[in-house]
Design a protein around this motif. Structure first.
Motif, PDB file in Angstrom:
ATOM      1  N   THR A 359      29.277  40.881  44.578  1.00 24.00           N
ATOM      2  CA  THR A 359      30.554  40.179  44.551  1.00 24.00           C
ATOM      3  C   THR A 359      30.412  38.736  44.099  1.00 24.00           C
ATOM      4  O   THR A 359      31.419  38.090  43.826  1.00 24.00           O
ATOM      5  N   GLN A 406      31.269  35.560  47.553  1.00 24.32           N
ATOM      6  CA  GLN A 406      32.408  36.458  47.375  1.00 24.32           C
ATOM      7  C   GLN A 406      33.462  35.757  46.531  1.00 24.32           C
ATOM      8  O   GLN A 406      34.182  34.882  47.012  1.00 24.32           O
ATOM      9  N   SER A 408      36.918  35.420  44.270  1.00 23.62           N
ATOM     10  CA  SER A 408      38.283  35.924  44.359  1.00 23.62           C
ATOM     11  C   SER A 408      39.110  35.247  43.267  1.00 23.62           C
ATOM     12  O   SER A 408      38.699  34.228  42.697  1.00 23.62           O
TER      13      SER A 408
END
Length: 494
Positions: A359, A406, A408
């Motif tokens: 990710t 992570q 996004s």
């Protein structure tokens, strides 16, 4: 008089009403002018700071593992077929599905009556051929004896002819005697020739008898082999599969009755892409004997064994792609041919690479790194391998950098973040926790205008009455908690 008084009162009320209307209009105009001339209401804007999970970029030497799916197969699988047709008269107890048999063990016997009869006929023919050979050899001996006697008779006739010729020369013998002696010599020589022909015929008879005997020997061997084919034995230790006959059943010649599988000599076949295959080659372009790990998940219990890549397919099948490889397994207890397994292959060692969560890598092949002022920066890296939920990447000048683990859609270059590293939220020890609980929250002293704006915002908001009451009581204090002020002003500015 009354009319005049009422008229004056009406005029007075009308004048008073008009004056009030003028006053009200002037008040409205002044209020509008004051509103228009007043400075616009402005609230302080605060930059949004996002909390992100980060990991340090640490390089190491990693041995990547390539995971593919494969199928187990036995290196020795033999089709057991009936060499002759007939009725099965005997069968071993182990001759069943899954039965384990040893090398040389009798599996089944087919009715041998016809094969035994054929062997008896072949042996009788062999005896006839042997007798004929003995008779031919005796005939040759007799023919040779007759030839010797004829040659001896011819020698005596020649001697008699010589004597008659000598007597005729001395004038004692007659011409008739000489002619008679010559005729006897000629007759003896003819007898010798006839006997030589008899010897030749005897020798030819021997040759024919020997050929006949050899042919009958072949017939006997074929009959013995045919009789031996009525018994089916195991050529090696293994397990039976696909048993399709029963005792008393009839089989035809070359009919498949079972399969013999060696469960100890297993190998796994698996297919890899061309790019993955290229990574398994050595410097000379040959396939390396890379170690593999084979696992089978059986009801939550993993069966695992090891092996080595042994060979590859010679060609690519029609409609297929990549390469088909084979690996020889060491010891595989519990595995069976046909199992669908997971194959993990060790690739060559990679140095100076970082293992990060998948990710963390964007579709653009870049990482988000926390830079100066805790603002995010895009850094391009080289993707080397994907290892499950992780990726192995290599970048320049990233040692020790904090990488967003992570990503996004809300994150991008230039955004200010609050980096959170693993373990940063660990609970402190007991003394630190008590000190933190005893320390009062930070406060701020508000100016009248600022306090009035906050009170008006809380009063006009749609929050519950209990929350309004609590916040208004906090705002009435001389020192208000900084957390409350920051939260209210952030909402006012959004």
């Amino acid at each position: 008089m009354r009319f005049l008084r009422r008229s004056l009162v009406g005029i007075f009320l009308l004048s008073l009403t008009f004056a009030l209307l003028v006053l009200a209009g002037r008040t409205v105009v002044d209020a509008v002018e004051a509103r228009l001339s007043a400075e616009p209401r402005a609230f302080p804007q605060r930059e949004r700071v996002l909390a992100v999970n980060v990991l340090p970029y640490e390089t190491e030497a990693v041995t990547p593992r390539l995971e593919v799916f494969g199928e187990l197969r036995s290196q020795r699988t033999l089709d057991l077929r009936a060499s002759v047709g007939g009725t099965i008269v005997a069968m071993a107890e182990e001759f069943a599905e899954g039965g384990h048999v040893a090398a040389g063990e009798l599996l089944l016997r087919i009715d041998p009556v016809e094969a035994e009869a054929a062997l008896a006929r072949a042996e009788a023919d062999r005896q006839d051929a042997q007798a004929e050979l003995r008779d031919a050899r005796r005939a040759l001996v007799l023919a040779e004896d007759e030839l010797a006697a004829a040659e001896q008779q011819a020698t005596l006739r020649e001697q008699a002819l010589a004597r008659q010729q000598d007597l005729s020369t001395r004038g004692v013998g007659t011409a008739a005697a000489v002619e008679e002696a010559e005729l006897a010599v000629s007759s003896a020589r003819g007898a010798v020739l006839t006997n030589r022909q008899g010897v030749a015929q005897a020798e030819a008879r021997i040759d024919l008898a020997e050929t006949t005997l050899a042919r009958t020997e072949i017939g006997v061997e074929e009959a013995e082999r045919r009789l031996a084919d009525t018994e089916l034995t195991a050529p090696f230790d293994g397990t039976l599969a696909g048993v399709a006959v029963l005792e008393g059943g009839r089989v035809t010649e070359n009919e498949l009755v079972a399969q013999l599988v060696d469960p100890e000599r297993l190998e796994v076949s698996f297919r890899v892409s061309t790019a993955q295959y290229a990574r398994l080659l050595d410097a000379e372009g040959r396939l390396r004997g890379a170690p593999v790990t084979v696992s089978l998940d059986v009801a939550g219990v993993d069966l695992t064994t090891t092996g080595t890549i042994s060979r590859e397919s010679a060609s690519v099948a029609e409609g297929q792609s990549g390469r088909l490889l084979f690996a020889r397994l060491d010891d595989a207890p519990g595995f069976r041919p046909g199992d669908f397994v997971t194959v993990s292959i060790e690739e060559p060692l990679l140095r100076d690479v970082a293992r990060l969560p998948s990710t963390a890598l964007g579709s653009d092949g870049a990482l988000l790194v926390v830079g100066e002022g805790e603002r995010l920066e895009l850094v391009a890296v080289e993707l080397l391998r994907r290892q499950g939920d992780d990726v192995l990447v290599r970048g320049d000048d990233l040692a020790g950098a904090l990488v967003v683990s992570q990503r996004s859609p809300l994150l991008g270059a230039g955004i200010r973040v609050d980096p959170i590293q693993p373990g940063a939220t660990d609970v402190p020890d007991e003394e630190v926790a008590r000190a933190a609980a005893a320390a009062p929250p930070p406060t701020v002293r508000l100016e009248p205008d600022r306090r009035a704006r906050l009170v008006a915002f809380v009063t006009e908001s749609r929050m519950p009455d209990e929350a309004k009451t609590r916040l208004l009581s906090e705002l009435e204090q001389e020192d208000v908690p900084t957390e409350i002020v920051d939260r209210l002003e952030s909402r006012m500015g959004s």
